[in-house]
Write a protein that holds these residues in place. Structure first.
Motif, PDB file in Angstrom:
ATOM      1  N   UNK A  93       0.738  -1.254  -0.140  1.00 45.14           N
ATOM      2  CA  UNK A  93       0.013  -0.065   0.152  1.00 45.14           C
ATOM      3  C   UNK A  93       0.824   1.247  -0.050  1.00 45.14           C
ATOM      4  N   UNK A  94       0.401   2.198  -0.898  1.00 47.94           N
ATOM      5  CA  UNK A  94       1.099   3.466  -0.823  1.00 47.94           C
ATOM      6  C   UNK A  94       2.330   3.406  -1.717  1.00 47.94           C
ATOM      7  N   UNK A  95       2.657   2.666  -2.533  1.00 47.24           N
ATOM      8  CA  UNK A  95       3.797   2.580  -3.214  1.00 47.24           C
ATOM      9  C   UNK A  95       3.258   3.404  -4.641  1.00 47.24           C
ATOM     10  N   UNK A  96       3.842   4.452  -5.126  1.00 46.49           N
ATOM     11  CA  UNK A  96       3.577   5.154  -6.196  1.00 46.49           C
ATOM     12  C   UNK A  96       4.088   4.521  -7.500  1.00 46.49           C
ATOM     13  N   UNK A  97       5.384   4.362  -7.236  1.00 50.04           N
ATOM     14  CA  UNK A  97       6.207   3.698  -8.504  1.00 50.04           C
ATOM     15  C   UNK A  97       7.184   3.067  -8.026  1.00 50.04           C
ATOM     16  N   UNK A  98       7.974   2.090  -8.950  1.00 52.60           N
ATOM     17  CA  UNK A  98       9.204   1.624  -8.463  1.00 52.60           C
ATOM     18  C   UNK A  98       9.861   1.222  -9.864  1.00 52.60           C
ATOM     19  N   UNK A 271       8.824   5.001  -4.848  1.00 50.09           N
ATOM     20  CA  UNK A 271       8.594   6.424  -4.591  1.00 50.09           C
ATOM     21  C   UNK A 271       7.003   6.222  -3.848  1.00 50.09           C
ATOM     22  N   UNK A 272       6.798   6.888  -2.962  1.00 53.40           N
ATOM     23  CA  UNK A 272       5.661   6.516  -2.087  1.00 53.40           C
ATOM     24  C   UNK A 272       4.492   7.888  -2.218  1.00 53.40           C
ATOM     25  N   UNK A 273       3.444   7.542  -1.974  1.00 56.75           N
ATOM     26  CA  UNK A 273       2.192   8.647  -1.926  1.00 56.75           C
ATOM     27  C   UNK A 273       2.401   9.516  -0.805  1.00 56.75           C
TER      28      UNK A 273
END
Lengths: 445, 228
Positions: A93-98, A271-273
């Motif tokens: 949860x919360x992972x914006x991109x990787x 990157x996270x939200x």
């Protein structure tokens, strides 16, 4: 005739000792400026290498080691992490991109980085800038490659060129895959970061490089080499043999697939939200059961790295300051020792109407002139030093030094030196002042 | 030109006065020969005249200016404006050319620069002329000072003393390092210049044989009350 002209003529008359003094001041100024410039540029280029990334995850290792290997391409990540772990963690949860990255290979001395399309979309550096293309576009399939600006420049590669990417670190690659050429589809704009010196390929291409066909070739070569035991080539190939055993993939994958079925990657960036998720996921990664992983926050680790270097920085600064001080003391010695021989000169000046304050000004002017010329030569030598050292620093340490104007900080350093030089000059000047008051026109030698 | 009256001077820390002169007057344009053995107070008198030292008692007036009433800076200015000095030897700054050494003479004096201006001549040109009048041709003028003979150096010093027309020339044993021929030539050149500019000359020497060349001679031992 101005006093400054007199001072200048006077010091040029004492050329030998003054030149030595000038030289020591110039060297110390060059040393101070160079050390400070390298220190600042190193800090600058280090801290601007990566930005906007909240976490870097790799196999369990030291924080700084992970940062150095994944971002700076310095050292090796000994272990990878499994593709399954990556897949699992990126769905948190919360992972914006990787961005998955796979390192460890090189192409003519430049490191090869395997990733997918997210790299060009999310990787950011400097002041949260995205990567830009100076030519072309990202790779679209496993036969395409994107070059960093420095790679294209140094190897004279152009769009559409077919290049062969081998594996292994170092300048000499032992395996050339004439059957696996990649087409250059894009060249990135310069970033001043290790990205410039990176060859970007799809993960799938890495996998292909280590494919079964290649594996069998390895085994054959290994056999032929078995007589010469434990030479470098042998050891090197031996290491890779295990990898190849794991990668028994078939080449006939569909076009457009960038990822293939990798088993391992070196690390991944996330990157996270929200920062809250960052901390939470980081905690989860550090206690992740199936595999021992480390997650680092690049900003924090960068600061840690500089914290470690801080004391070294301070010692360097202290040393160069002491060198400057010694050179100024050298000037003081020269001026003071010449003073007693110059009492006649002072008396002559007094007789033609020079006032004690003129004598004082004259003596201070000499110190100011010596310091100024010393600083000027020092600055020239400094630029020469960075011109010469630039390539070496870039090649060996990845620190790019700009040949720019003197910064405000450097100007402050120079003014501090100038002021100290002037103050030093005041000491013989005061003595000369009293000599000229006491001696008057009577010549005492 | 110069009036000295009731002068009493002692160096700091010395109880016995070095110089006591009741009266000494020097006329404008006079060429005065001042002689006395070393230690008779010649140098002291010269530094009093030049305003480097001030007397504890009595007064020295030059051009109707009482030096004792001037402060240090004004005395320095007065010296720069009105007095040219020639020393025994090693008169020149080694790092300046002979020409520049002469120009130095009016470097610290507005008045001497202004004097040249009213003549409509620049310092460099005037220095050239003076040096030539004193027998130093152009080839000497830009050479290193160390390449000049002592006689030539003394002429450069004389040119420096005269540039910008100071009223008083103080020469402190300027010929002691010269041989007899050079000495006479030098003194004659000095007189020519002095007459040309109507300058007063105070010439100090222990060599009494020179005294016949001068308008007047004064024995310092004779007038110095302290040496009695």
């Amino acid at each position: 005739m101005k006093l400054m002209t007199l001072a200048f003529k006077s010091i040029s008359n004492r050329r030998a000792s003054v030149l030595l003094t000038l030289f020591t001041i110039a060297i110390s100024v060059m040393l101070l400026l160079s050390i400070e410039r390298v220190r600042q540029e190193a800090k600058q280029s280090f801290s601007s290498t990566i930005s906007g990334t909240d976490l870097i995850v790799g196999a369990r290792t030291g924080d700084i080691q992970l940062l150095l290997s994944s971002v700076f391409r310095i050292g090796h990540a000994n272990n990878g992490l499994s593709w399954q772990s990556y897949q699992y963690i990126k769905q948190q949860k919360g992972v914006a991109w990787s961005i998955p990255i796979s390192l460890g290979d090189s192409h003519r001395g430049f490191s090869v980085l395997g990733s997918d399309g997210s790299y060009f979309k999310y990787y950011r550096y400097g002041n949260k800038q995205n990567l830009a293309f100076s030519q072309g576009r990202p790779f679209h399939n496993a036969r395409e490659v994107v070059l960093g600006s420095e790679v294209a420049k140094q190897l004279h590669y152009h769009l559409g060129q077919k290049i062969i990417v081998a594996h292994g670190m170092g300048n000499t690659s032992f395996h050339h895959h004439d059957d696996n050429p990649l087409i250059v589809t894009g060249i990135l704009a310069p970033t001043g970061t290790p990205v410039d010196k990176t060859v970007h390929v799809p993960l799938k291409a890495i996998e292909l490089m280590h494919g079964p066909k290649h594996g069998s070739a390895q085994i054959m070569r290994k056999k032929s080499n078995s007589d010469a035991q434990h030479d470098h080539e042998h050891e090197h190939e031996h290491e890779h043999e295990h990898e190849h055993d794991k990668h028994h993939e078939v080449i006939d994958s569909q076009l457009g697939d960038l990822i293939g079925q990798p088993k391992q990657i070196t690390a991944f960036l996330m990157g996270f939200d929200s920062p809250l998720y960052t901390l939470q996921v980081r905690r989860n990664i550090n206690i992740y059961k199936p595999e021992a992983l480390s997650a680092i926050m690049p900003g924090v680790t960068l600061r840690e790295l500089w914290g470690m270097l801080d004391i070294i920085e301070k010692i360097l600064l202290l040393f160069s300051a002491v060198v400057v001080l010694i050179s100024l003391l050298g000037m003081l010695t020269t001026l003071l020792s010449s003073l007693s021989q110059r009492r006649r000169e002072l008396a002559i000046l007094r007789s033609v109407g020079a006032r004690p304050r003129h004598i004082f000004t004259l003596m201070v002017s000499e110190a100011v002139l010596i310091t100024t010329i010393g600083c000027a030569i020092g600055v020239a030598m400094f630029y020469m030093a960075i011109l010469i050292g630039k390539g070496i620093l870039q090649a060996h340490f990845g620190i790019s030094i700009s040949i720019s104007m003197l910064s405000n900080y450097e100007l402050v350093l120079l003014s501090v030196i100038m002021v100290s030089g002037t103050l030093m000059g005041a000491i013989p000047a005061v003595r000369a002042y009293f000599y000229s008051l006491n001696d008057g026109m009577s010549i005492k030698v | 030109m110069i009036q000295i009256s009731d002068l009493n001077f002692s160096w700091p820390g010395q109880s016995k006065p070095t110089l006591i002169i009741d009266e000494l007057n020097i006329e404008k344009g006079e060429k005065l020969f001042l002689h006395g053995p070393s230690g008779s107070g010649k140098s002291t008198l010269l530094s009093l005249l030049a305003g480097i030292q001030t007397a504890q008692k009595g007064s020295i007036s030059i051009l109707n200016e009482n030096l004792a009433k001037l402060n240090d800076a004004k005395r320095d200015k007065f010296r720069a404006d009105h007095i040219g000095t020639i020393f025994q030897n090693f008169n020149l700054l080694p790092y300046l050319s002979p020409l520049e050494n002469v120009m130095l003479g009016c470097n610290f004096s507005r008045r001497r620069q202004a004097n040249l201006k009213t003549q409509g001549i620049c310092a460099r040109k005037k220095a050239c002329i003076l040096l030539e009048e004193l027998g130093l041709d152009t080839s000497c003028q830009n050479r290193a000072v160390s390449e000049l003979s002592i006689g030539q150096q003394q002429r450069v010093a004389a040119a420096r003393a005269f540039i910008g027309q100071p009223e008083l020339i103080i020469a402190d044993e300027p010929t002691s390092a010269l041989d007899a021929d050079n000495r006479d030539i030098f003194i004659n050149q000095l007189f020519e210049q002095a007459e040309h500019y109507q300058a007063t000359i105070i010439f100090v020497s222990h060599d009494k044989s020179l005294s016949s060349l001068f308008d007047r001679q004064v024995s310092l031992n004779g007038i110095n009350g302290a040496s009695l």
